[in-house]
Design a protein around this motif. Structure first.
Motif, short mmCIF file in Angstrom:
data_model
loop_
_atom_site.label_atom_id
_atom_site.label_comp_id
_atom_site.label_asym_id
_atom_site.label_seq_id
_atom_site.Cartn_x
_atom_site.Cartn_y
_atom_site.Cartn_z
N TRP A 79 -5.29 -54.99 -10.40
CA TRP A 79 -5.34 -53.60 -9.94
C TRP A 79 -4.41 -53.44 -8.74
O TRP A 79 -4.85 -53.52 -7.61
N MET A 284 -4.13 -45.84 -16.75
CA MET A 284 -5.51 -45.81 -17.25
C MET A 284 -5.66 -44.80 -18.37
O MET A 284 -6.36 -45.02 -19.35
N TYR A 288 -3.36 -48.32 -21.09
CA TYR A 288 -2.42 -49.43 -20.84
C TYR A 288 -1.42 -49.65 -21.97
O TYR A 288 -0.88 -50.73 -22.13
N LEU A 330 -11.04 -39.45 -16.12
CA LEU A 330 -12.48 -39.73 -16.12
C LEU A 330 -13.09 -39.43 -17.48
O LEU A 330 -13.83 -40.25 -18.04
N LEU A 333 -11.98 -41.88 -20.19
CA LEU A 333 -12.73 -43.14 -20.06
C LEU A 333 -14.14 -42.98 -20.61
O LEU A 333 -14.64 -43.83 -21.36
N MET A 334 -14.80 -41.88 -20.22
CA MET A 334 -16.19 -41.71 -20.62
C MET A 334 -16.30 -41.50 -22.13
O MET A 334 -17.18 -42.07 -22.78
N ASP A 336 -14.31 -42.55 -24.37
CA ASP A 336 -14.04 -43.83 -25.01
C ASP A 336 -15.33 -44.66 -25.09
O ASP A 336 -15.62 -45.30 -26.10
N GLY A 337 -16.09 -44.60 -23.99
CA GLY A 337 -17.38 -45.29 -23.98
C GLY A 337 -18.34 -44.70 -24.99
O GLY A 337 -19.07 -45.43 -25.68
N VAL A 338 -18.34 -43.37 -25.10
CA VAL A 338 -19.22 -42.70 -26.05
C VAL A 338 -18.87 -43.13 -27.48
O VAL A 338 -19.73 -43.47 -28.28
N ARG A 341 -19.99 -46.59 -28.27
CA ARG A 341 -21.45 -46.61 -28.42
C ARG A 341 -21.87 -46.18 -29.81
O ARG A 341 -22.72 -46.80 -30.44
N ILE B 78 -22.52 -40.73 -11.88
CA ILE B 78 -21.41 -40.80 -12.84
C ILE B 78 -20.95 -42.25 -12.99
O ILE B 78 -20.70 -42.73 -14.10
N PHE B 81 -23.68 -44.06 -15.02
CA PHE B 81 -23.67 -43.67 -16.43
C PHE B 81 -22.46 -44.28 -17.15
O PHE B 81 -22.59 -44.87 -18.22
N SER B 82 -21.29 -44.17 -16.52
CA SER B 82 -20.07 -44.67 -17.17
C SER B 82 -20.09 -46.18 -17.31
O SER B 82 -19.59 -46.72 -18.30
N THR B 85 -24.31 -47.28 -19.04
CA THR B 85 -24.59 -46.77 -20.38
C THR B 85 -23.36 -46.82 -21.27
O THR B 85 -23.43 -47.22 -22.42
N LEU B 86 -22.18 -46.42 -20.71
CA LEU B 86 -20.99 -46.34 -21.55
C LEU B 86 -20.14 -47.61 -21.49
O LEU B 86 -19.13 -47.71 -22.17
N GLN B 88 -18.00 -48.81 -19.44
CA GLN B 88 -16.60 -48.73 -19.00
C GLN B 88 -16.44 -49.52 -17.70
O GLN B 88 -17.41 -49.80 -17.00
N ALA B 92 -12.34 -49.03 -12.77
CA ALA B 92 -11.56 -47.89 -13.25
C ALA B 92 -12.26 -46.58 -12.90
O ALA B 92 -11.66 -45.68 -12.30
N VAL B 93 -13.54 -46.48 -13.24
CA VAL B 93 -14.27 -45.23 -13.00
C VAL B 93 -14.34 -44.93 -11.50
O VAL B 93 -14.09 -43.81 -11.07
#
Lengths: 346, 333
Positions: A79, A284, A288, A330, A333-334, A336-338, A341, B78, B81-82, B85-86, B88, B92-93
């Protein structure tokens, strides 16, 4: 599932962009402003004329360099928050060479070449400092880089008000401008220099090739993915990490050099203008992948340049562009996580 | 007389460190649970602006602090959660949030720039205790926030090291799998501690805008960078609330020393002293981390037998180690 997954991924990303726009619109409503009017003003500010578009490109160039650099350090699993300071040191080193040689008999072309080279080296050395702190001192590169950013800014201000001050009294407007023989030539009537553009694009292409088509890139990826395993397989991880820092810092230093040589023609206090942080955000946002760096950096540049209109036309702070950029990263990223999942559950 | 002046200066150091104490303890608790909330810098700026805006609009100081805590808790939620739960990356977040919160503060705070708002009531003496020589001036002639910070330091230490939930907090950061086997809902607790820690970080914002650096001045509020120092102090403090608080006081003391030196040594440009905390931060992190470096081990092994124990003991005494599962997501399967 598999044939649809590409569109599915695309849909998820569109959803992330929509969410970011909704979020930013809510922020605008809180500030008692019309969201659509604000977006329109940003677009008009960046694309309404050839001049405006070239100015967006002027912002795009340092961002390309910063993003390209960020991709190298990201690939190594680092980073490098210090890009901002590495841009600054590049600008300082360039200014130093220009100041030393400006009254000499050396031909301007050679002076400019040496100044660009010096910018590259200055940025690379500043990055090497953060790299050495990380690799040999165990200091997390986030803290090392960030601390060095603040030091770099202080150095700039000290130089502008101290040793390099304008005749008379130093001021926040920067050092005395250089003679225009020492400027990188720009398109007549515009602020854009073909040379800068060439360097910016070339840097990204080189980084793309380096990361995807070379042995070095492959090993760097291995170091980034799993440092311990890479070390077990005989890759000298410290050397690879240091190389990533040097390349990234050099590219950032080039950005600083170009800001001095082609844009401001002098050293100013905020010479790095936040491009270092923005370059990380680009990295990000594109997960990448170097191939997307150019368009996304261009979009970010347009937001940055277009938002300069906001204080003039709507009495809003131009930091709105940062809010939108942040919200985009943001939510991507989120989402992508969803997606991951849901895929896991399916 | 001269001595009294120094004493008053040191009392000022304690007051100036108060927001940093709150933020440091907040982040320490979050990280002890195994989550890094990297958004501290942006959170402090945004909560400072929000706290000032709310306190000024409602003319109610305490609503301002409540708003600051709410902002900190929200940003932390946030992050939680990120990352929990997610799944990530926390870095980064947190990094995106730290930048975005800063820009949000400058954008939304625009109409409140330069307004004069309410301020935390001035220092008051605590009867009897303030009469103790030296200590009375230092600790018991302060404003309400400082007294609250003393209570927080004491409470946080007792909670973490002397109570059952505190021990469980250490467990979820160190060995989440065994905490899970003992019946702890690791991820739920991580949510709770991340949000709680975030709220404490959020309180630090209004402490600046309503007391220590009263007002909102946009980009020149002088708040940018403090959050990063807080994150470094958490490491310096070895994830121990008391040691972290001492780090906060040490930091404020060095800043004060810088100001004093500036007046007596006009040769040093003021910009240099202003950023002195940052190289100092790097140096401190170097000292606490260098004991982990491989080449240091090798060098020590090469040293003569008689100095070797002394050097390695010195390095070990400075070294701090993070909770073993800091930043590692926990899956209960």
């Amino acid at each position: 599932m598999k044939s649809g997954s590409r569109w599915y991924r695309f849909g998820i990303q569109v959803a992330a962009v929509v969410l970011a726009l909704v979020f930013t619109s809510i922020i605008l409503l809180i500030a008692k402003a019309q969201p659509l009017e604000a977006y329109k003003n940003i677009l008009v500010g960046s694309f309404s004329s050839i001049e405006a578009i070239t100015n967006v490109i002027v912002v795009w160039i340092p961002l390309l360099l910063a993003s390209a650099g960020a991709l190298v350090t990201f690939t190594a699993g680092l980073w490098n928050i210090g890009i901002e300071g590495q841009i600054t040191l590049g600008a300082i080193s360039t200014t130093l060479v220009l100041r030393l040689l400006q009254h000499s008999d050396v031909s301007p072309a050679i002076i400019i070449f040496l100044a660009v080279l010096s910018g590259f080296i200055g940025g690379a050395l500043w990055a090497a400092l953060a790299g050495a702190l990380k690799t040999y001192g165990g200091v997390n590169e986030i803290f090392g880089g960030l601390g060095l950013n603040f030091v770099a800014t202080a150095m700039t201000i000290w130089l502008i008000f101290g040793p390099w001050k304008r005749p008379g009294i130093g001021s926040m407007s920067g050092t005395e401008p250089f003679a225009n023989t020492l400027w990188l030539p720009t398109i007549p009537g515009l602020r854009l220099s073909w040379w800068s553009l060439l360097i910016g694009i070339l840097a990204l292409v080189l980084v793309y090739v380096l990361l995807s088509n070379t042995h070095f890139g492959l090993k760097l990826k291995a170091v980034g993915k799993n440092r311990k395993a890479a070390s077990v397989f005989g890759i000298p991880t410290s050397n690879f990490m240091m190389s990533a820092f040097l390349i990234c810092g050099g590219l950032a230093g080039l950005a600083g050099a170009l800001q001095v040589l082609a844009v401001y023609h002098r050293l100013i206090p905020s010479i790095s203008s936040g491009y270092g942080y923005l370059g990380l955000m680009v990295g990000m946002l594109i997960n990448y992948q170097a191939i997307w760096a150019a368009p996304v950096a261009f979009f970010f540049a347009a937001l940055n340049f277009g938002s300069i209109q906001l204080p003039i036309v709507m009495k809003l702070d131009s930091s709105l562009s940062g809010v939108l950029q942040g919200a985009l990263v943001l939510f991507v990223l989120m989402m992508d996580g969803v997606r991951k999942r849901f895929e896991k559950k399916a | 007389m001269e001595f009294n002046l120094i004493l008053v200066g040191l009392a000022g150091v304690i007051a100036a460190a108060t927001p940093i104490v709150f933020a440091t303890i907040g982040e320490t608790i979050t990280e002890k649970a195994g989550v890094t909330n990297l958004s501290v810098n942006g959170t402090i700026i945004l909560s400072a602006m929000t706290g000032f805006a709310v306190a000024t609009s409602t003319d109610n100081l305490w609503l301002g602090f409540l708003a600051g805590a709410f902002v900190g808790a929200l940003v932390a939620a946030i992050v939680a959660f990120s990352s929990i739960t997610l799944k990530q990356s926390q870095v980064a977040v947190g990094f995106v949030l730290t930048l975005m919160c800063r820009d949000l503060a400058y954008f939304l705070g625009n109409p409140f720039m330069g307004l004069s708002g309410p301020r935390v009531p001035p220092a008051f003496e605590i009867p009897l205790l303030s009469k103790i020589p030296i200590l009375g001036t230092l600790f018991f002639n302060q404003d309400i926030l400082v007294y609250l910070s003393f209570l927080l330091i004491i409470f946080a230490n007792i909670y973490v090291y002397k109570t059952r939930p505190g021990l469980s907090l250490q467990g979820i950061g160190e060995r989440p799998a065994s905490a899970y086997i003992r019946g702890t809902n690791v991820n739920k607790m991580r949510y709770i501690y991340t949000i709680l820690g975030g709220a404490l970080v959020g309180v630090a914002g209004p402490m600046y805008s309503l007391s220590v650096k009263a007002g909102w001045k946009g980009t020149i509020s002088g708040l940018d960078g403090i959050g990063w120092i807080v994150l470094a102090i958490v490491i310096f403090g070895g994830w121990n609330p008391l040691r972290g608080s001492l780090g906060a006081y040490l930091f404020a003391f060095l800043q004060w020393l810088g100001l004093v030196l500036q007046t007596s040594l006009p040769g040093i440009p003021s910009q240099v002293l202003q950023v002195a905390p940052f190289p100092l931060m790097i140096l401190t992190l170097l000292l606490v981390n260098i004991g982990n470096a491989e080449w240091v081990d090798r060098t020590i092994m090469g040293l003569p037998e008689n100095v070797r124990p002394a050097i390695s003991r010195l390095l070990r005494s400075m070294k701090t180690n993070p909770p073993s599962s800091l930043g590692v997501p926990f899956e209960n399967e």
